[in-house]
Design a protein around this motif. Structure first.
Motif, short mmCIF file in Angstrom:
data_model
loop_
_atom_site.label_atom_id
_atom_site.label_comp_id
_atom_site.label_asym_id
_atom_site.label_seq_id
_atom_site.Cartn_x
_atom_site.Cartn_y
_atom_site.Cartn_z
N TYR A 1 -19.35 4.87 -7.38
CA TYR A 1 -17.89 4.85 -7.52
C TYR A 1 -17.36 6.27 -7.59
O TYR A 1 -17.85 7.09 -8.37
N GLU A 2 -16.36 6.55 -6.77
CA GLU A 2 -15.69 7.85 -6.81
C GLU A 2 -14.28 7.64 -7.35
O GLU A 2 -13.55 6.76 -6.86
N HIS A 3 -13.91 8.40 -8.34
CA HIS A 3 -12.55 8.28 -8.88
C HIS A 3 -11.55 8.60 -7.77
O HIS A 3 -11.72 9.59 -7.06
N PRO A 4 -10.50 7.75 -7.62
CA PRO A 4 -9.54 8.03 -6.54
C PRO A 4 -8.64 9.23 -6.82
O PRO A 4 -8.02 9.76 -5.90
N GLY A 5 -8.56 9.66 -8.09
CA GLY A 5 -7.62 10.72 -8.45
C GLY A 5 -8.14 12.09 -8.07
O GLY A 5 -9.35 12.34 -8.07
N ARG A 6 -7.23 13.00 -7.75
CA ARG A 6 -7.58 14.39 -7.47
C ARG A 6 -6.83 15.35 -8.41
O ARG A 6 -7.18 16.51 -8.51
N GLU A 7 -5.76 14.82 -9.02
CA GLU A 7 -5.02 15.58 -10.04
C GLU A 7 -4.77 14.60 -11.18
O GLU A 7 -4.04 13.62 -11.02
N LEU A 8 -5.39 14.84 -12.32
CA LEU A 8 -5.36 13.87 -13.42
C LEU A 8 -4.93 14.54 -14.72
O LEU A 8 -5.69 14.60 -15.70
N PRO A 9 -3.68 15.06 -14.75
CA PRO A 9 -3.26 15.82 -15.92
C PRO A 9 -3.21 15.00 -17.20
O PRO A 9 -3.38 15.56 -18.29
N ASP A 10 -2.99 13.69 -17.09
CA ASP A 10 -2.79 12.89 -18.29
C ASP A 10 -4.05 12.20 -18.80
O ASP A 10 -3.99 11.42 -19.75
#
Ligand SMILES: [Zn+2]
Lengths: 153, 400
Positions: free
Chosen positions: B23-32
């Motif tokens: 599984y690869e996380h779909p996010g590329r910017e996860l500030p929160d």
């Protein structure tokens, strides 16, 4: 140059590395030489990377080397060097064997640039260079490398 | 490259373990999101992909970049609520670490030490603070910083690239072909950080970062993460998911050796043959490669070192669409790789493994799926090409 930021990046002078920095101040490249296997090493270390012997002497090296590679840094990765970009780095294979990364003396030498010195020229790989010693902002003298004629050789 | 149908034999103890979840996380910017939270999300994602839950996990692996006490698995195991661990490992090898972890999980399973191993990676270098995997101070100064002159990681890759150009005639345009291939693949990946197809001209006209490397020669900086689940054959038989074989693996290190150093090759020259020998295949048998792509020069040297072409011929090898899926001779990094898709936590080892799993299962993005993909190679380069590095190579196979 941000002198305070630069000072933080330099290694502290310690009893172990003091001969190296004293050499720089005196205009000499001093390297440790293993008393058991004869290997020269840089940077200073309490043991030989070849044989792990703890006995070594400090020797004055020739300062001669060749450019193994070089690059020009454009990105401002270090606050201390932010107003220095672009600057050239040379990866030098010393005649005694060790590798050193430093800057090209001509690049920080305005007179060389004004007189059409090396700073306006392309460098060649495997080109001979020799160590020269210039004080950096803050006063620490570091070895840099020059493609010009070596003094006293 | 040509496949080797019907010639594969049953291999060694490594075949006792298979990859069953990825599984690869779909996010590329996860500030929160917190770093630990991303580990948890990818853990659950990979286990769900396998048809398993956290309660099934008895082996846990993560790098020293995981948050918490002492660097390593302890805090994350606690956070994930893993209560029945019989095997844990935080082998630290920079960006290649997850590939070591998958290999070590397979070895642990083969040795009977665990049966469901979870490997997680997460990072937030884009919007947060990225912990290093460095640990305590080094015993001696490094040669590249001992008289600090503004050399950093990228400069040593640039030095390696210039030396490669000097010795072998490699050009910036040839290095650019690697980015072009990655960008074409990323254009098929809706989650890719950079989705625009680039040309050779786009790459060589992008701003210089460390001459001869341009911005487009460098990987992206992204938040995110990924996870992989490795299980015993016995556990795999109880699940509905298609397993991926771990056919062979090799590890190696090339350290500064007190200054006896040549940057024109990597430790892949040793890890590659070890993996090929164990798998009983050759470079000609490989249908897909996931190659660590911190910079374009990294890919070029590794392709040579793994034997896909002779040393010095990497520049010519990557021209004319060799690396472009689905029909190039050796499609690479079909998710867009670290160059265009994702490089979570500056550690590409997990995404390299995940994309190889997708290819072998026939689940790659439309447009980049390699027809009849049977054998994939995953290679990670940890540390710094220009000074000291570690390599891990894995050969994965589609399950018969
Ligand atoms: Zn010695």
């Amino acid at each position: 140059m941000d002198v305070a930021a630069y000072a933080k990046l330099l290694p502290d002078i310690t009893p172990r590395n003091k001969p190296f920095w004293d050499g720089c101040a005196a205009g000499e490249l001093r390297l440790q030489k293993c008393a058991d296997c004869g290997r020269y090493r840089f940077p200073d270390a309490p043991v030989c990377p070849e044989c792990l012997s703890s006995s070594a002497s400090w020797e004055t090296a020739s300062g001669a080397g060749t450019i193994w590679s070089w690059c020009t840094m454009h990105q401002k990765y270090f606050a201390a060097f932010a107003d220095e970009v672009p600057y050239r780095l040379v990866y030098v294979r010393l005649a005694e064997g060790p590798l050193v990364i430093s800057v090209l003396a001509e690049d920080s030498d305005d007179s060389a640039a004004d007189s059409g010195g090396t700073s306006s020229k392309e460098l060649r790989l495997d080109q001979p260079v020799h160590a020269v010693f210039r004080p950096r902002p803050g006063g620490r003298v570091i070895p840099q490398f020059s493609t010009g004629a070596a003094a006293g050789m | 490259m040509s496949s080797r149908k019907g010639r594969m034999r049953m291999f060694n103890a490594n075949d006792a373990a298979v990859i069953i979840g990825a599984y690869e996380h779909p996010g590329r910017e996860l500030p929160d999101k917190s770093l630990a939270q991303i580990h948890a999300e990818v853990a659950i994602g990979a286990l769900a992909d396998a048809g398993l839950t956290l309660d099934d996990v008895d082996g846990y692996f993560c790098g020293h970049d995981a948050p918490g006490y002492g660097g390593g698995w302890v805090t994350m195991a606690e956070y994930l609520g893993l209560r029945d661990l019989t095997y844990m490992d935080s082998t630290e090898s920079g960006g290649a670490s997850p590939i070591y972890h998958v290999s070590h999980a397979a070895a642990a399973i083969a040795a009977g030490k665990c049966s469901v191993a979870l490997i997680t990676l997460a990072g937030k270098p884009r919007t947060g603070i990225q912990p290093g995997g460095g640990g305590p101070a080094r015993p001696e100064d490094d040669f590249e910083t001992a008289i600090f002159t503004g050399a950093g990681l990228v400069s040593t890759y640039a030095l390696a690239a210039r030396r490669h150009m000097y010795e072998f005639g490699t050009t910036s345009e040839q290095l650019a072909e690697i980015k072009v291939a990655a960008s074409k693949h990323a254009s098929h990946n809706p989650n890719a950080f950079l989705q625009k197809v680039m040309t050779v001209e786009d790459v060589v006209n992008s701003p210089m970062v460390a001459d001869p490397l341009h911005r487009a020669d460098c990987c992206v900086v992204t938040d995110g993460g990924g996870a992989v689940v490795v299980v015993s054959r016995e556990v795999a038989r109880s699940l509905d998911r298609q397993p991926v074989r771990i056919m062979g693996q090799g590890e190696s290190a090339k350290l500064t050796n007190g200054g006896k150093l040549d940057l024109t090759y990597t430790s892949a020259v040793w890890s590659g043959p070890r993996a090929f020998e164990q798998a009983g295949v050759t470079p000609q048998d490989v249908d897909y490669v996931s190659i660590y792509d911190s910079f374009t020069i990294t890919v070029l040297e590794i392709l040579e070192d793994l034997g896909f072409c002779a040393k010095g011929e990497g520049g010519r090898f990557v021209m004319d669409g060799t690396l472009v899926a689905p029909h190039g001779r050796l499609p690479f990094n079909t998710d867009g790789g670290g160059l265009s898709n994702n490089h979570p936590g500056h550690r590409g080892g997990i995404t390299k493994t995940i994309e190889a799993v997708r290819q072998l299962r026939g689940e790659a993005n439309q447009g980049v799926q390699i027809p009849d993909c049977e054998i994939a190679l995953v290679h990670g380069n940890g540390g710094d090409l220009g000074t000291r590095m570690r390599s891990a190579t894995m050969i994965l196979g589609r399950d018969a």
